[in-house]
Design a protein around this motif. Structure first.
Motif, PDB file in Angstrom:
ATOM      1  N   ALA A 144      71.431 -41.737 -10.576  1.00 20.68           N
ATOM      2  CA  ALA A 144      72.123 -40.569 -10.515  1.00 20.68           C
ATOM      3  C   ALA A 144      72.049 -40.076  -8.964  1.00 20.68           C
ATOM      4  N   LEU A 145      70.685 -40.322  -8.537  1.00 23.24           N
ATOM      5  CA  LEU A 145      70.521 -40.098  -6.927  1.00 23.24           C
ATOM      6  C   LEU A 145      71.345 -40.945  -6.197  1.00 23.24           C
ATOM      7  N   MET A 146      71.302 -42.442  -6.489  1.00 21.62           N
ATOM      8  CA  MET A 146      71.921 -43.359  -5.685  1.00 21.62           C
ATOM      9  C   MET A 146      73.267 -43.292  -5.753  1.00 21.62           C
ATOM     10  N   VAL A 147      73.865 -43.019  -6.876  1.00 24.97           N
ATOM     11  CA  VAL A 147      75.534 -42.901  -6.920  1.00 24.97           C
ATOM     12  C   VAL A 147      76.121 -41.694  -6.530  1.00 24.97           C
ATOM     13  N   CYS A 148      75.414 -40.457  -6.962  1.00 27.30           N
ATOM     14  CA  CYS A 148      76.231 -39.212  -6.920  1.00 27.30           C
ATOM     15  C   CYS A 148      75.845 -38.844  -5.196  1.00 27.30           C
ATOM     16  N   VAL A 149      74.546 -39.173  -4.658  1.00 36.23           N
ATOM     17  CA  VAL A 149      74.408 -38.684  -3.116  1.00 36.23           C
ATOM     18  C   VAL A 149      74.323 -39.699  -2.371  1.00 36.23           C
ATOM     19  N   TYR A 150      73.553 -40.934  -2.370  1.00 34.31           N
ATOM     20  CA  TYR A 150      73.498 -41.703  -1.359  1.00 34.31           C
ATOM     21  C   TYR A 150      74.848 -42.561  -1.207  1.00 34.31           C
ATOM     22  N   ALA A 151      75.585 -42.940  -2.455  1.00 36.21           N
ATOM     23  CA  ALA A 151      76.593 -43.656  -2.276  1.00 36.21           C
ATOM     24  C   ALA A 151      77.945 -42.811  -1.609  1.00 36.21           C
ATOM     25  N   VAL A 152      77.962 -41.680  -2.353  1.00 34.53           N
ATOM     26  CA  VAL A 152      78.889 -40.729  -1.817  1.00 34.53           C
ATOM     27  C   VAL A 152      78.882 -40.390  -0.656  1.00 34.53           C
ATOM     28  N   SER A 153      77.727 -40.175   0.000  1.00 31.86           N
ATOM     29  CA  SER A 153      77.505 -39.452   1.294  1.00 31.86           C
ATOM     30  C   SER A 153      77.989 -40.674   2.214  1.00 31.86           C
ATOM     31  N   TYR A 154      78.147 -41.929   1.953  1.00 27.73           N
ATOM     32  CA  TYR A 154      78.787 -43.058   2.945  1.00 27.73           C
ATOM     33  C   TYR A 154      80.066 -42.718   3.427  1.00 27.73           C
ATOM     34  N   THR A 155      80.716 -41.960   2.563  1.00 25.86           N
ATOM     35  CA  THR A 155      82.092 -41.657   2.759  1.00 25.86           C
ATOM     36  C   THR A 155      82.238 -40.652   4.189  1.00 25.86           C
ATOM     37  N   VAL A 156      81.419 -39.578   4.011  1.00 24.08           N
ATOM     38  CA  VAL A 156      81.489 -38.813   5.293  1.00 24.08           C
ATOM     39  C   VAL A 156      80.648 -39.295   6.495  1.00 24.08           C
ATOM     40  N   ALA A 157      79.646 -40.072   5.798  1.00 22.25           N
ATOM     41  CA  ALA A 157      78.985 -40.781   7.060  1.00 22.25           C
ATOM     42  C   ALA A 157      79.827 -41.767   8.035  1.00 22.25           C
ATOM     43  N   VAL A 158      80.974 -42.118   7.536  1.00 18.05           N
ATOM     44  CA  VAL A 158      81.804 -42.692   8.224  1.00 18.05           C
ATOM     45  C   VAL A 158      82.230 -42.015   9.649  1.00 18.05           C
ATOM     46  N   LEU A 159      82.294 -40.887   9.518  1.00 18.56           N
ATOM     47  CA  LEU A 159      82.386 -39.866  10.840  1.00 18.56           C
ATOM     48  C   LEU A 159      81.349 -40.220  12.006  1.00 18.56           C
ATOM     49  N   ASN A 160      80.173 -40.852  11.389  1.00 27.27           N
ATOM     50  CA  ASN A 160      79.148 -40.928  12.414  1.00 27.27           C
ATOM     51  C   ASN A 160      79.481 -42.451  13.168  1.00 27.27           C
ATOM     52  N   LEU A 161      80.115 -43.240  12.614  1.00 23.97           N
ATOM     53  CA  LEU A 161      80.188 -44.757  13.041  1.00 23.97           C
ATOM     54  C   LEU A 161      80.697 -44.431  14.562  1.00 23.97           C
ATOM     55  N   PRO A 162      80.162 -45.552  15.314  1.00 20.77           N
ATOM     56  CA  PRO A 162      80.925 -45.601  16.687  1.00 20.77           C
ATOM     57  C   PRO A 162      82.002 -46.057  16.512  1.00 20.77           C
ATOM     58  N   THR A 163      82.998 -45.245  17.362  1.00 19.83           N
ATOM     59  CA  THR A 163      84.248 -45.453  16.806  1.00 19.83           C
ATOM     60  C   THR A 163      85.169 -45.768  18.170  1.00 19.83           C
ATOM     61  N   ALA A 164      86.247 -46.533  17.945  1.00 19.01           N
ATOM     62  CA  ALA A 164      86.931 -47.032  19.262  1.00 19.01           C
ATOM     63  C   ALA A 164      87.590 -45.901  19.843  1.00 19.01           C
ATOM     64  N   ILE A 165      87.880 -45.893  21.226  1.00 18.68           N
ATOM     65  CA  ILE A 165      88.840 -44.891  22.040  1.00 18.68           C
ATOM     66  C   ILE A 165      89.901 -45.564  22.229  1.00 18.68           C
ATOM     67  N   GLU A 166      91.243 -45.046  21.968  1.00 11.23           N
ATOM     68  CA  GLU A 166      92.463 -45.555  22.228  1.00 11.23           C
ATOM     69  C   GLU A 166      92.951 -45.609  23.401  1.00 11.23           C
ATOM     70  N   HIS A 167      93.566 -46.641  23.784  1.00 13.35           N
ATOM     71  CA  HIS A 167      94.089 -46.757  25.247  1.00 13.35           C
ATOM     72  C   HIS A 167      95.443 -47.223  24.818  1.00 13.35           C
ATOM     73  N   GLY A 168      96.485 -46.457  24.968  1.00 15.33           N
ATOM     74  CA  GLY A 168      97.726 -46.998  24.406  1.00 15.33           C
ATOM     75  C   GLY A 168      97.699 -47.371  23.103  1.00 15.33           C
ATOM     76  N   ARG A 169      97.933 -48.743  22.742  1.00 12.70           N
ATOM     77  CA  ARG A 169      97.975 -49.223  21.103  1.00 12.70           C
ATOM     78  C   ARG A 169      96.731 -50.260  21.248  1.00 12.70           C
ATOM     79  N   GLU A 170      95.847 -50.064  22.464  1.00  8.27           N
ATOM     80  CA  GLU A 170      94.735 -51.071  22.376  1.00  8.27           C
ATOM     81  C   GLU A 170      93.511 -50.023  22.033  1.00  8.27           C
ATOM     82  N   PHE A 171      92.380 -50.784  21.417  1.00  2.99           N
ATOM     83  CA  PHE A 171      91.012 -50.250  21.286  1.00  2.99           C
ATOM     84  C   PHE A 171      90.120 -51.262  21.815  1.00  2.99           C
TER      85      PHE A 171
END
Length: 329
Positions: free
Chosen positions: A158-185
């Motif tokens: 229950a903890l792994m599925v409902c908390v740990y795995a689900v939280s990875y969805t919002v954890a995507v916000l924490n990823l180092p992400t590309a800064i867009e320059h025109g159409r290039e990243f």
């Protein structure tokens, strides 16, 4: 930019709302042309599903507009509701009460605190290591050994599925992400500084995986003939699976422009995410069959419970997160 939503994110959300408007119009047309008495079940289910999607997409949009803190809290709430559904259908003992208090009110909030703090080292190991070792110890101290392994496994799952795995969805916000320059990243920002780029990755994941679910349903209803695992989920067919996964992969490829991916990379990541989403749905269906229930709950009309809607994301989100983290940061 408002919260995590910039012009590009707003354009993407506008496109999603456009699809919902189209689906609502199609439903209205079906109500007008079909015999309501003969197709009452179909029309009612379709109406409920589309209404639920309006609510869910609006919830995501509001969370992103409000910012990362609200988005993390929203997923914390989803995890609490999912935990409640999972535990409700699972065998537990009254002496598990104190262990479950730890699960709901200490471990789960702490885990999301680590997500909110962008503390990847603790977020990644807190539940799989520390909670994994602590919870059976706490249960053993309660002194009830009957079905101890079964009860402990249920709590861990229950903890792994409902908390740990689900939280990875919002954890995507924490990823180092590309800064867009025109159409290039070309440049990458530190974790948590991506802002709208992180929101775009989250929406990409959500649209592709949830879109795959919807498209598999449509392909299955129209062309489905050969069940994949009839004893687990008789509505999952090979035709629906292949059609849905390929269609959602094409959708993800078309959305490459909101990601740091090249088109071929968006296609590959979409394909893997759709596969993992399908596996998640199959596994969660097996759990429901084992417990003798059709759905985890009934909080979402036409869909079932929270975990019925998130079942594909619990497998797809962790893999998506680590693939992007490894190859694009």
């Amino acid at each position: 930019m408002i919260g995590l939503v910039d012009a590009r994110t707003g354009l993407l959300l506008g496109g999603v709302y456009g699809v919902l408007v189209l689906a609502s119009v199609v439903t209205a047309v079906l109500y007008a042309v079909l015999d309501r008495a003969k197709n009452a079940g179909l029309l009612s289910n379709l109406t409920q599903r589309i209404a639920a999607w309006w609510f869910m997409i609006t919830g995501i949009a509001v969370a992103l507009l409000a910012g990362e803190t609200v988005a993390v809290f929203a997923f914390l709430l989803l995890s609490w509701l999912g935990l409640r559904e999972f535990i409700t259908i699972s065998p537990t003992h009254r002496k598990d009460h104190k262990t479950l208090v730890w699960v709901f009110f200490i471990i789960t909030p702490l885990h999301y605190f680590f997500v909110w703090q962008h503390w990847y080292g603790m977020f990644a190991v807190f539940i799989p290591v520390y909670a994994f070792l602590f919870l059976p110890t706490r249960s053993a101290l309660a002194g009830e050994t009957k079905k101890f392994l079964q009860r402990t496994a249920v709590t861990q799952w229950a903890l792994m599925v409902c908390v740990y795995a689900v939280s990875y969805t919002v954890a995507v916000l924490n990823l180092p992400t590309a800064i867009e320059h025109g159409r290039e990243f070309a440049e990458y920002a530190p974790a948590g500084s991506g802002g709208a780029a992180g929101a775009q990755l989250l929406l990409f994941l959500f649209i592709v995986v949830q879109g795959s679910d919807v498209l598999q349903y449509i392909w299955g209803k129209t062309l489905g003939r050969h069940p994949i695992a009839p004893s687990v989920s008789p509505n999952k067919t090979w035709e629906g699976f292949v059609g849905g996964v390929l269609s959602a992969t094409a959708l993800g490829t078309a959305l490459w422009w909101i990601t740091p991916f090249a088109p071929w990379q968006a296609a590959a990541i979409s394909f893997v995410s759709c596969l993992m989403g399908f596996f998640g749905g199959l596994v969660m269906s097996s759990i429901k069959r084992d417990r003798g229930v059709k759905d985890f709950g009934s909080i979402i009309p036409g869909h079932g419970g929270i975990m019925d809607r998130l079942d594909s994301l619990v497998f797809a989100a962790p893999v998506f997160f680590h693939v992007v983290r490894f190859f694009f940061t």
